[in-house]
Design a protein around this motif. Structure first.
Motif, PDB file in Angstrom:
ATOM      1  N   LEU A 115      12.276  -6.386   3.546  1.00  0.00           N
ATOM      2  CA  LEU A 115      11.647  -5.100   3.854  1.00  0.00           C
ATOM      3  C   LEU A 115      11.038  -4.487   2.602  1.00  0.00           C
ATOM      4  CD1 LEU A 115      14.365  -3.642   6.261  1.00  0.00           C
ATOM      5  CD2 LEU A 115      12.336  -4.990   6.815  1.00  0.00           C
ATOM      6  N   ASP A 116       9.739  -4.222   2.686  1.00  0.00           N
ATOM      7  CA  ASP A 116       8.995  -3.664   1.565  1.00  0.00           C
ATOM      8  C   ASP A 116       8.724  -2.182   1.800  1.00  0.00           C
ATOM      9  OD1 ASP A 116       7.321  -3.361  -0.672  1.00  0.00           O
ATOM     10  OD2 ASP A 116       5.542  -3.842   0.517  1.00  0.00           O
ATOM     11  N   ALA A 187       1.047  -8.944   9.467  1.00  0.00           N
ATOM     12  CA  ALA A 187      -0.122  -8.276   8.887  1.00  0.00           C
ATOM     13  C   ALA A 187      -1.113  -7.988   9.999  1.00  0.00           C
ATOM     14  CB  ALA A 187      -0.746  -9.156   7.825  1.00  0.00           C
ATOM     15  N   LEU A 188      -1.905  -6.958   9.798  1.00  0.00           N
ATOM     16  CA  LEU A 188      -2.912  -6.612  10.808  1.00  0.00           C
ATOM     17  C   LEU A 188      -4.163  -7.455  10.638  1.00  0.00           C
ATOM     18  CD1 LEU A 188      -2.547  -2.744  10.972  1.00  0.00           C
ATOM     19  CD2 LEU A 188      -1.720  -4.475  12.571  1.00  0.00           C
ATOM     20  N   GLN A 189      -4.390  -7.915   9.412  1.00  0.00           N
ATOM     21  CA  GLN A 189      -5.617  -8.662   9.145  1.00  0.00           C
ATOM     22  C   GLN A 189      -5.322  -9.998   8.467  1.00  0.00           C
ATOM     23  OE1 GLN A 189      -7.621  -5.704   6.872  1.00  0.00           O
ATOM     24  NE2 GLN A 189      -8.806  -4.964   8.631  1.00  0.00           N
ATOM     25  N   GLY A 190      -6.198 -10.942   8.717  1.00  0.00           N
ATOM     26  CA  GLY A 190      -6.105 -12.218   8.019  1.00  0.00           C
ATOM     27  C   GLY A 190      -4.913 -13.055   8.414  1.00  0.00           C
ATOM     28  N   GLY A 191      -4.407 -12.837   9.611  1.00  0.00           N
ATOM     29  CA  GLY A 191      -3.252 -13.612  10.028  1.00  0.00           C
ATOM     30  C   GLY A 191      -3.530 -14.476  11.243  1.00  0.00           C
ATOM     31  N   GLY A 208       6.375  -4.566   6.143  1.00  0.00           N
ATOM     32  CA  GLY A 208       5.919  -3.605   5.149  1.00  0.00           C
ATOM     33  C   GLY A 208       6.112  -2.150   5.554  1.00  0.00           C
ATOM     34  N   ASN A 209       5.767  -1.307   4.641  1.00  0.00           N
ATOM     35  CA  ASN A 209       5.780   0.155   4.806  1.00  0.00           C
ATOM     36  C   ASN A 209       5.055   0.579   6.084  1.00  0.00           C
ATOM     37  OD1 ASN A 209       3.881   2.710   4.245  1.00  0.00           O
ATOM     38  ND2 ASN A 209       5.835   3.020   3.216  1.00  0.00           N
ATOM     39  N   GLU A 210       5.585   1.644   6.726  1.00  0.00           N
ATOM     40  CA  GLU A 210       5.079   2.097   8.024  1.00  0.00           C
ATOM     41  C   GLU A 210       3.575   2.387   8.001  1.00  0.00           C
ATOM     42  OE1 GLU A 210       7.716   3.375   6.460  1.00  0.00           O
ATOM     43  OE2 GLU A 210       9.431   3.279   7.798  1.00  0.00           O
ATOM     44  N   GLY A 211       3.091   3.026   6.938  1.00  0.00           N
ATOM     45  CA  GLY A 211       1.686   3.392   6.923  1.00  0.00           C
ATOM     46  C   GLY A 211       0.805   2.344   6.261  1.00  0.00           C
ATOM     47  N   GLY A 213       1.689  -0.966   5.270  1.00  0.00           N
ATOM     48  CA  GLY A 213       1.980  -2.385   5.416  1.00  0.00           C
ATOM     49  C   GLY A 213       2.599  -2.949   4.145  1.00  0.00           C
ATOM     50  N   VAL A 214       2.537  -4.266   4.008  1.00  0.00           N
ATOM     51  CA  VAL A 214       3.104  -4.942   2.841  1.00  0.00           C
ATOM     52  C   VAL A 214       2.193  -4.715   1.637  1.00  0.00           C
ATOM     53  CG1 VAL A 214       3.738  -7.185   1.867  1.00  0.00           C
ATOM     54  CG2 VAL A 214       4.205  -6.705   4.281  1.00  0.00           C
ATOM     55  N   GLU A 215       2.785  -4.462   0.496  1.00  0.00           N
ATOM     56  CA  GLU A 215       2.050  -4.260  -0.759  1.00  0.00           C
ATOM     57  C   GLU A 215       1.173  -5.514  -1.022  1.00  0.00           C
ATOM     58  OE1 GLU A 215       1.049  -3.975  -4.667  1.00  0.00           O
ATOM     59  OE2 GLU A 215       2.934  -5.094  -4.493  1.00  0.00           O
ATOM     60  N   PRO A 216      -0.136  -5.330  -1.336  1.00  0.00           N
ATOM     61  CA  PRO A 216      -1.056  -6.474  -1.394  1.00  0.00           C
ATOM     62  C   PRO A 216      -0.617  -7.626  -2.303  1.00  0.00           C
ATOM     63  CG  PRO A 216      -2.300  -4.420  -1.463  1.00  0.00           C
ATOM     64  CD  PRO A 216      -0.849  -4.043  -1.511  1.00  0.00           C
ATOM     65  N   SER A 217      -0.089  -7.319  -3.492  1.00  0.00           N
ATOM     66  CA  SER A 217       0.281  -8.420  -4.397  1.00  0.00           C
ATOM     67  C   SER A 217       1.476  -9.194  -3.838  1.00  0.00           C
ATOM     68  CB  SER A 217       0.588  -7.878  -5.798  1.00  0.00           C
ATOM     69  OG  SER A 217       1.745  -7.075  -5.772  1.00  0.00           O
TER      70      SER A 217
END
Lengths: 255, 255
Positions: A115-116, A187-191, A208-211, A213-217
């Motif tokens: 969980l991020d 993820a919402l994109q690229g999956g 990832g975080n509610e607003g 998502g997962v931190e990009p890096s």
């Protein structure tokens, strides 16, 4: 049984501080169900506090008290107990318990939840409850997640904490090096669509975080990204709900 | 633009009452996202209230204000706006909107959600958000459910209300007679495992109260009961999570 009738009582003040804030190493459980689950999974609490009036009327509170050594039981004036409650009509029982601070294992090879920065206590608790129901016994929480043993998280998780190992305050990017199973991000994109993806039998599910998502890096470190196909033109799923659909889709296929 | 600087202002007091309690026919939306979704799905609000300081700094609030007739916009002292907020750091925008009281159709033939005494506002909102994402456009709520247009429900649902028809205060046992699709209940006992069940393409999904499940006499009216196979010895799933798994399992098979 020892009795508390003043809000200046040191033990009462200690419970209050634990409920209001965070303190490593200890937690307060509220309510019959959580206390019963603690006894079932973890054994005795450090101490138990009962609403004196509710305890006197027997029932589940008296039954809980009978399961404990008398030296660890404390009764308390109802008005003071109400000051501790996190819910509208509390059941009048609290356990003070010790919480081990766990260090992650050197190698991580089980199905697990990562969980991020999940910040909402209710979401975090629901994620743990869902993971436990899906048969996942290990959760790894980044720095920036809500405190896992906070009262609201415990209430939403309904005892999942006691059936799982919950690791907190982690740098998930660093932890990636210890992972012997694939890292799968929602993820919402690229999956890939969840239902088309070839899901591993065991993996680390990264939520990832509610607003944001997962931190990009961190997302870049994932081996696979999946998304849940849904109706167009409406809001995407809540993080805990999305995780539930993924975990149970994996369970459906693997069991 | 009209400006409010006193808490005795009648419009301010009206918003306060709507946020604190329930009143049929009107609701208050808080935050940029909900207000944007209202505009997108429903059109103009009856009125919009902005934090004067945040509005002056431009950004999303100024953009929202530009989308509305000036006569419906009201600015308000920041200290008063904070008194309306349901979240820690509000964004400083509120829409007052009209809420139609819907009567259920004579015949119900679509895929839909039936909720029996779902009391937690967060759960109710999550159920609506999940249903909308699963492509379900009709929700039927029993008497005893949380008020669908309460601020906490609106916040969890993230705009699902505006993409769905939400019917409230219903006697679901009576409504059963209008149903032209099967009634499927999620139940812990006496059901088929979800993954073995032959799911209809369209049905009414019946979800019960968080603690007690579906009321027994209503459960007797269900055509099928399903349960979600899960790990033994841990708590069952939260009602909203269980519903999500069922709705998306149906969607997976039917689309």
């Amino acid at each position: 049984m020892k009795h508390i009738s003043s809000r200046d009582n040191p033990f009462y003040k200690r419970l209050h501080r634990l409920i209001d804030g965070k303190r490593a190493g200890e937690a307060v459980l509220e309510g019959v169900h959580l206390c019963q689950e603690w006894l079932r999974h973890k054994g005795l609490p450090q101490a138990a506090l009962f609403d004196s009036s509710k305890l006197a009327s027997g029932g589940e509170l008296a039954e809980l008290a009978r399961a404990l050594p008398e030296s660890s039981c404390i009764s308390c004036e109802p008005a003071l107990v109400r000051g501790l409650s996190q819910v509208g009509h509390g059941q009048g029982v609290y356990f003070l318990v010790g919480v081990p601070e766990l260090s992650p294992p050197a190698r991580i090879a089980e199905n697990c939840l990562w969980l991020d920065r999940v910040q909402d206590p209710g979401n975090l608790g629901t994620l743990l409850r869902t993971a436990a129901a899906a048969g996942i016994a290990h959760a790894y929480l980044s720095t920036g997640c809500a405190s896992a043993w906070a009262p609201k998280v415990l209430r939403s998780a309904q005892g999942a904490h006691f059936a799982m190992a919950v690791y907190e305050h982690l740098d998930l990017a660093q932890l990636r090096q210890r992972l012997d199973v694939p890292l799968l991000a929602t993820a919402l994109q690229g999956g890939e669509p969840l239902y088309d993806a070839v899901l591993p039998q065991r993996c680390a599910w990264l939520i990832g975080n509610e607003g944001q998502g997962v931190e990009p890096s961190l997302l870049d470190l994932a081996d696979m990204r999946v998304f849940i196909p849904q109706e167009q033109g409406v809001e995407s799923l809540n993080a805990a709900v999305a995780a539930a659909i993924c975990l149970f889709e994996q369970r459906r296929r693997c069991i």
